[in-house]
Design a protein around this motif. Structure first.
Motif, PDB file in Angstrom:
ATOM      1  N   GLN A 117      24.024 125.266  16.627  1.00 22.06           N
ATOM      2  CA  GLN A 117      23.434 124.616  17.798  1.00 22.06           C
ATOM      3  C   GLN A 117      22.843 125.658  18.767  1.00 22.06           C
ATOM      4  N   ARG A 118      23.600 126.744  18.968  1.00 21.58           N
ATOM      5  CA  ARG A 118      23.134 127.794  19.877  1.00 21.58           C
ATOM      6  C   ARG A 118      21.899 128.489  19.306  1.00 21.58           C
ATOM      7  N   LEU A 119      21.897 128.696  17.982  1.00 25.80           N
ATOM      8  CA  LEU A 119      20.736 129.361  17.362  1.00 25.80           C
ATOM      9  C   LEU A 119      19.484 128.480  17.424  1.00 25.80           C
ATOM     10  N   PRO A 131      19.128 134.192  25.174  1.00 24.78           N
ATOM     11  CA  PRO A 131      19.848 133.313  24.258  1.00 24.78           C
ATOM     12  C   PRO A 131      21.359 133.499  24.354  1.00 24.78           C
ATOM     13  N   SER A 132      22.070 132.432  24.098  1.00 22.09           N
ATOM     14  CA  SER A 132      23.525 132.457  24.042  1.00 22.09           C
ATOM     15  C   SER A 132      23.938 133.531  23.030  1.00 22.09           C
ATOM     16  N   GLY A 133      24.882 134.382  23.402  1.00 24.00           N
ATOM     17  CA  GLY A 133      25.359 135.422  22.479  1.00 24.00           C
ATOM     18  C   GLY A 133      24.640 136.751  22.645  1.00 24.00           C
ATOM     19  N   LEU A 175      22.229 123.934  42.895  1.00 24.44           N
ATOM     20  CA  LEU A 175      20.880 124.478  43.025  1.00 24.44           C
ATOM     21  C   LEU A 175      20.048 123.975  41.856  1.00 24.44           C
ATOM     22  N   GLU A 176      20.667 123.954  40.692  1.00 24.54           N
ATOM     23  CA  GLU A 176      20.065 123.402  39.476  1.00 24.54           C
ATOM     24  C   GLU A 176      21.198 123.078  38.532  1.00 24.54           C
ATOM     25  N   TRP A 177      20.959 122.181  37.635  1.00 26.29           N
ATOM     26  CA  TRP A 177      21.944 121.938  36.572  1.00 26.29           C
ATOM     27  C   TRP A 177      21.222 121.445  35.331  1.00 26.29           C
ATOM     28  N   THR A 190      31.160 121.919  32.085  1.00 27.80           N
ATOM     29  CA  THR A 190      32.118 120.972  31.498  1.00 27.80           C
ATOM     30  C   THR A 190      32.472 121.394  30.073  1.00 27.80           C
ATOM     31  N   ARG A 191      31.915 122.511  29.586  1.00 31.12           N
ATOM     32  CA  ARG A 191      32.220 122.876  28.200  1.00 31.12           C
ATOM     33  C   ARG A 191      33.669 123.383  28.111  1.00 31.12           C
ATOM     34  N   ALA A 192      34.220 123.314  26.887  1.00 28.95           N
ATOM     35  CA  ALA A 192      35.613 123.727  26.698  1.00 28.95           C
ATOM     36  C   ALA A 192      35.744 125.235  26.886  1.00 28.95           C
ATOM     37  N   TYR A 245      27.544 120.077  30.475  1.00 27.72           N
ATOM     38  CA  TYR A 245      26.818 120.356  31.710  1.00 27.72           C
ATOM     39  C   TYR A 245      27.047 121.799  32.130  1.00 27.72           C
ATOM     40  N   TYR A 246      25.998 122.412  32.700  1.00 26.02           N
ATOM     41  CA  TYR A 246      26.098 123.738  33.322  1.00 26.02           C
ATOM     42  C   TYR A 246      25.320 123.674  34.628  1.00 26.02           C
ATOM     43  N   GLY A 247      25.872 124.198  35.709  1.00 26.81           N
ATOM     44  CA  GLY A 247      25.133 124.150  36.978  1.00 26.81           C
ATOM     45  C   GLY A 247      25.488 125.301  37.898  1.00 26.81           C
ATOM     46  N   MET A 256      21.718 131.741  33.840  1.00 27.79           N
ATOM     47  CA  MET A 256      21.192 130.376  33.720  1.00 27.79           C
ATOM     48  C   MET A 256      20.362 130.287  32.467  1.00 27.79           C
ATOM     49  N   ASP A 257      20.248 129.102  31.908  1.00 29.88           N
ATOM     50  CA  ASP A 257      19.304 128.941  30.809  1.00 29.88           C
ATOM     51  C   ASP A 257      17.884 128.969  31.405  1.00 29.88           C
ATOM     52  N   VAL A 258      16.875 129.050  30.528  1.00 29.86           N
ATOM     53  CA  VAL A 258      15.502 129.260  31.016  1.00 29.86           C
ATOM     54  C   VAL A 258      14.976 128.077  31.845  1.00 29.86           C
ATOM     55  N   PRO A 283      30.272 132.504  39.372  1.00 33.80           N
ATOM     56  CA  PRO A 283      30.506 131.718  38.159  1.00 33.80           C
ATOM     57  C   PRO A 283      29.736 130.396  38.221  1.00 33.80           C
ATOM     58  N   SER A 284      29.109 130.024  37.118  1.00 31.68           N
ATOM     59  CA  SER A 284      28.495 128.698  37.055  1.00 31.68           C
ATOM     60  C   SER A 284      29.592 127.670  36.855  1.00 31.68           C
ATOM     61  N   VAL A 285      29.238 126.430  37.096  1.00 33.83           N
ATOM     62  CA  VAL A 285      30.171 125.328  36.874  1.00 33.83           C
ATOM     63  C   VAL A 285      29.814 124.703  35.521  1.00 33.83           C
ATOM     64  N   PRO A 296      34.319 133.004  32.518  1.00 34.94           N
ATOM     65  CA  PRO A 296      33.184 133.281  33.392  1.00 34.94           C
ATOM     66  C   PRO A 296      32.667 132.042  34.112  1.00 34.94           C
ATOM     67  N   TYR A 297      33.344 130.910  33.956  1.00 36.39           N
ATOM     68  CA  TYR A 297      32.852 129.660  34.553  1.00 36.39           C
ATOM     69  C   TYR A 297      33.912 129.004  35.430  1.00 36.39           C
ATOM     70  N   ALA A 298      33.470 128.143  36.336  1.00 35.88           N
ATOM     71  CA  ALA A 298      34.347 127.176  36.964  1.00 35.88           C
ATOM     72  C   ALA A 298      34.353 125.976  36.017  1.00 35.88           C
TER      73      ALA A 298
HETATM   74  P1  5GP Z   1      27.708 129.455  26.788  1.00 32.56           P
HETATM   75  O1  5GP Z   1      28.268 128.098  26.549  1.00 32.56           O
HETATM   76  O2  5GP Z   1      27.348 130.165  25.522  1.00 32.56           O
HETATM   77  O3  5GP Z   1      28.567 130.274  27.708  1.00 32.56           O
HETATM   78  O4  5GP Z   1      26.343 129.283  27.609  1.00 32.56           O
HETATM   79  C1  5GP Z   1      25.369 128.431  27.175  1.00 32.56           C
HETATM   80  C2  5GP Z   1      24.111 128.561  27.978  1.00 32.56           C
HETATM   81  O5  5GP Z   1      24.315 128.066  29.308  1.00 32.56           O
HETATM   82  C3  5GP Z   1      23.577 129.986  28.161  1.00 32.56           C
HETATM   83  O6  5GP Z   1      22.206 129.961  27.794  1.00 32.56           O
HETATM   84  C4  5GP Z   1      23.732 130.242  29.627  1.00 32.56           C
HETATM   85  O7  5GP Z   1      22.703 131.094  30.112  1.00 32.56           O
HETATM   86  C5  5GP Z   1      23.580 128.866  30.190  1.00 32.56           C
HETATM   87  N1  5GP Z   1      24.134 128.725  31.525  1.00 32.56           N
HETATM   88  C6  5GP Z   1      25.254 129.294  32.039  1.00 32.56           C
HETATM   89  N2  5GP Z   1      25.417 128.937  33.316  1.00 32.56           N
HETATM   90  C7  5GP Z   1      24.378 128.128  33.641  1.00 32.56           C
HETATM   91  C8  5GP Z   1      23.980 127.445  34.831  1.00 32.56           C
HETATM   92  O8  5GP Z   1      24.607 127.513  35.871  1.00 32.56           O
HETATM   93  N3  5GP Z   1      22.849 126.705  34.769  1.00 32.56           N
HETATM   94  C9  5GP Z   1      22.104 126.615  33.650  1.00 32.56           C
HETATM   95  N4  5GP Z   1      20.989 125.877  33.702  1.00 32.56           N
HETATM   96  N5  5GP Z   1      22.438 127.238  32.515  1.00 32.56           N
HETATM   97  C10 5GP Z   1      23.565 127.987  32.502  1.00 32.56           C
END
Ligand code: 5GP
Length: 206
Positions: free
Chosen positions: A162-164, A27-29, A85-87, A54-56, A95-97, A117-119, A50-52, A66-68
């Motif tokens: 929202q995260r909870l 979970p987030s946090g 690979l996944e998004w 669009t969040r602020a 978006y997260y990818g 990554m999320d689950v 780092p994942s990519v 920790p992100y691009a």
């Molecule tokens: P936060 O916004 O709190 O940093 O992250 C929110 C959620 O996005 C977390 O559950 C985190 O594991 C997930 N997350 C981060 N990077 C990626 C990614 O590349 N792909 C996916 N599917 N989820 C991600």
């Protein structure tokens, strides 16, 4: 814009085998980033990808940490060019990818990498590259502790809510992971994560 492979790997960290790809979910946090940062300080030769997103950016974050951070247009362009690979769209529709060229380069060239990554994204990644992926689920000591940690880092109570709300979905997938651990005492958790990584890389010879 995101370069072709966005990590500069040091050739002295290259192994004579394929790279191992570690994925943290939880979970987030729950403290995934804190754990990873400590592991990177302690272990040589493992790289955070780092994942990519669009969040602020939050206070204290910066480009690649920790992100691009990209715009929605850039992210959607990357989806079209099959650079993920996944998004997923998570929380508040951000978006997260996971950047495919960087992951494949690392695996093919013998570099060990870790990301989160999320689950749901993790399930997609396992289906696409099952041979080299090692999955680790990080649990909070309790729900109270998790909400305290989220409130400490984010003053926006709606965002925390929202995260909870997503926690049950995340926890429901924990049994699908290769390893599970509870992030209660940080020092113990770092040791546990390091042992997991070491046990995997020591077993790999090809
Ligand atoms: P936060 O916004 O709190 O940093 O992250 C929110 C959620 O996005 C977390 O559950 C985190 O594991 C997930 N997350 C981060 N990077 C990626 C990614 O590349 N792909 C996916 N599917 N989820 C991600």
């Amino acid at each position: 814009m995101i370069p072709e492979v966005f990590i500069q790997f040091d050739p002295s960290d290259k192994h004579d085998r394929k790279g191992c790809f570690f994925v943290l979910s939880g979970p987030s946090g729950v403290g995934k980033n804190t754990l990873v940062n400590l592991i990177l300080k302690e272990m040589r030769g493992i790289y955070y990808v780092p994942s990519v997103t669009t969040r602020a950016m939050r206070p204290g974050e910066s480009q690649m940490n920790p992100y691009a951070f990209v715009s929605v247009e850039q992210f959607e362009d990357m989806i079209e060019k099959e650079q993920f690979l996944e998004w997923k769209k998570i929380h508040n529709n951000s978006y997260y990818g996971t950047h495919m060229p960087t992951i494949l380069f690392a695996i093919d060239n013998g570099y060990d990498i870790i990301t989160d990554m999320d689950v749901l994204g993790c399930q997609d990644a396992i289906l696409r590259i099952p041979e080299r992926i090692y999955t680790i689920f990080v649990l909070p000591p309790s729900m109270d502790e998790l909400s305290n940690r989220l409130l400490e880092r984010d003053a926006d109570t709606a965002a925390v809510k929202q995260r909870l709300e997503r926690v049950p979905l995340e926890l429901g997938h924990k049994d699908r992971y290769d390893f599970t651990m509870i992030n209660d005492n940080l020092e113990q958790s770092v040791n546990e994560l390091r042992s997991i990584i070491q046990s995997v890389v020591e077993q790999r010879s090809e």
